[in-house]
Write a protein that holds these residues in place. Structure first.
Motif, PDB file in Angstrom:
ATOM      1  N   LEU A 210       0.830  -1.198   0.000  1.00 17.14           N
ATOM      2  CA  LEU A 210       0.000   0.000   0.000  1.00 17.14           C
ATOM      3  C   LEU A 210       0.867   1.251   0.000  1.00 17.14           C
ATOM      4  O   LEU A 210       0.578   2.214  -0.721  1.00 17.14           O
ATOM      5  N   ARG A 211       1.954   1.240   0.779  1.00 19.30           N
ATOM      6  CA  ARG A 211       2.858   2.397   0.777  1.00 19.30           C
ATOM      7  C   ARG A 211       3.482   2.584  -0.603  1.00 19.30           C
ATOM      8  O   ARG A 211       3.659   3.716  -1.069  1.00 19.30           O
ATOM      9  N   ALA A 212       3.842   1.484  -1.253  1.00 21.36           N
ATOM     10  CA  ALA A 212       4.406   1.581  -2.602  1.00 21.36           C
ATOM     11  C   ALA A 212       3.394   2.167  -3.579  1.00 21.36           C
ATOM     12  O   ALA A 212       3.746   2.983  -4.441  1.00 21.36           O
ATOM     13  N   ARG A 213       2.119   1.775  -3.438  1.00 21.79           N
ATOM     14  CA  ARG A 213       1.085   2.330  -4.315  1.00 21.79           C
ATOM     15  C   ARG A 213       0.880   3.820  -4.060  1.00 21.79           C
ATOM     16  O   ARG A 213       0.677   4.597  -4.995  1.00 21.79           O
ATOM     17  N   VAL A 214       0.920   4.211  -2.800  1.00 24.00           N
ATOM     18  CA  VAL A 214       0.798   5.636  -2.467  1.00 24.00           C
ATOM     19  C   VAL A 214       1.969   6.406  -3.072  1.00 24.00           C
ATOM     20  O   VAL A 214       1.788   7.487  -3.653  1.00 24.00           O
TER      21      VAL A 214
END
Length: 317
Positions: A210-214
């Motif tokens: 999720l952090r990578a997507r953000v």
């Protein structure tokens, strides 16, 4: 009259000086403290090309161990991340308690802000890229995991990244080239590919994913003047508080990441000859800076120089 031993010592000293200058004090030593039987001294070749925010190098040489010590870290001007794609020979990267063994066609990512050893064996050669610490916009845990094992470059996107680096070096071998528009775009493409490689290694469904997507969302919306903590949270169907918790233990918050990436993008644009006709503030405005005084302070705090001085130097004015 210089003896053969004197000439070998001179070649070793010259190589150490070139290597240290290119890579912020990196030190070359003999493997296990002894001269390899296949070489008569420490020696090597380096060529480089600027790719906007990144720099690509082709490095080859005799068997040796190169070391990044705590002392060289303290005295260096910068401590970027580095990737090495081994093209020939064998390499072993040791950083902390992690050891990564590289075969030809494999890639390793490591942090030059921490001491490391790189053992290079045989008739080795590498394609190397240095990049700003926050250029990938990826979670700390993802980067840590990415540095714990080798990555293959025999299939996309790794093969594309390897091709871009090698082709850029082949085109300008032995030239420390100034930044050009094409080179800057090539560098950005390389950074996106590397971010994609590391992101794909994240565990599906994890907070890291999720952090990578953000991070990817922020990079794609840097010119969105309404980009904010709340808008990023809404785009990922989560509350602002949840987004804050997601990045609580990261080196940068979401908006700190955005500011860092925007400043890097502005610096790249200022060095682009094709944007010579645009004013500095026109470039800054497009990336969210409306006040000149605030922009100048932020740029100087980040890069140690004013936007105008940097642009004049980058464009050779």
């Amino acid at each position: 009259m210089a003896t053969e031993m004197d000439r070998r010592a001179m070649r070793t000293d010259q190589w150490r000086a070139r290597l240290g200058h290119a890579f912020g004090g990196l030190r070359a030593d003999y493997v296990d403290g002894h001269l390899d039987v296949s070489a008569d001294c420490l020696d090597g070749k380096i060529s480089s090309v600027r790719l906007g925010r990144a720099t690509a190098f082709h490095v080859s040489g005799s068997p040796q161990v190169v070391r990044r010590t705590q002392r060289s870290i303290i005295t260096a001007e910068d401590d970027p991340f580095k990737i090495s794609i081994l093209r020939a020979g064998r390499a072993v990267v040791r950083q902390g308690d992690v050891e990564v063994v590289l075969k030809p066609g494999q890639l390793a990512l490591y942090d030059t802000g921490r001491p490391y050893d790189l053992r290079l064996e045989g008739a080795w050669s590498c394609a190397v890229m240095t990049l700003p610490r926050h250029a990938l916009g990826l979670p700390k845990a993802s980067l840590t995991r990415a540095m714990s094992h080798p990555w293959e470059t025999h299939h996309a996107p790794g093969s594309v990244l390897a091709y871009l680096l090698v082709s850029s070096l082949t085109a300008q071998r032995d030239v420390d080239a100034d930044v050009t528009a094409a080179a800057a775009h090539l560098g950005e493409a390389s950074l996106e590919l590397l971010a994609s490689i590391v992101s794909e290694g994240s565990t599906i469904g994890s907070d890291d994913t999720l952090r990578a997507r953000v991070g990817a969302y922020v990079r794609a919306h840097l010119t969105d003047l309404d980009l904010s903590h709340n808008s990023v949270a809404a785009a990922h169907t989560m509350s602002p508080r949840s987004l804050h918790r997601l990045f609580h233990d990261e080196p940068q918050s979401v908006m700190e990441m955005a500011r860092s990436l925007r400043l890097e993008a502005i610096r790249t644009a200022l060095a682009d000859p094709l944007q010579r006709g645009r004013s500095t503030m026109a470039i800054a405005n497009r990336l969210g800076y409306a006040d000149a005084a605030h922009f100048n302070r932020a740029f100087r705090a980040r890069f140690g120089t004013t936007p105008g001085a940097y642009r004049r130097s980058a464009l050779g004015q």
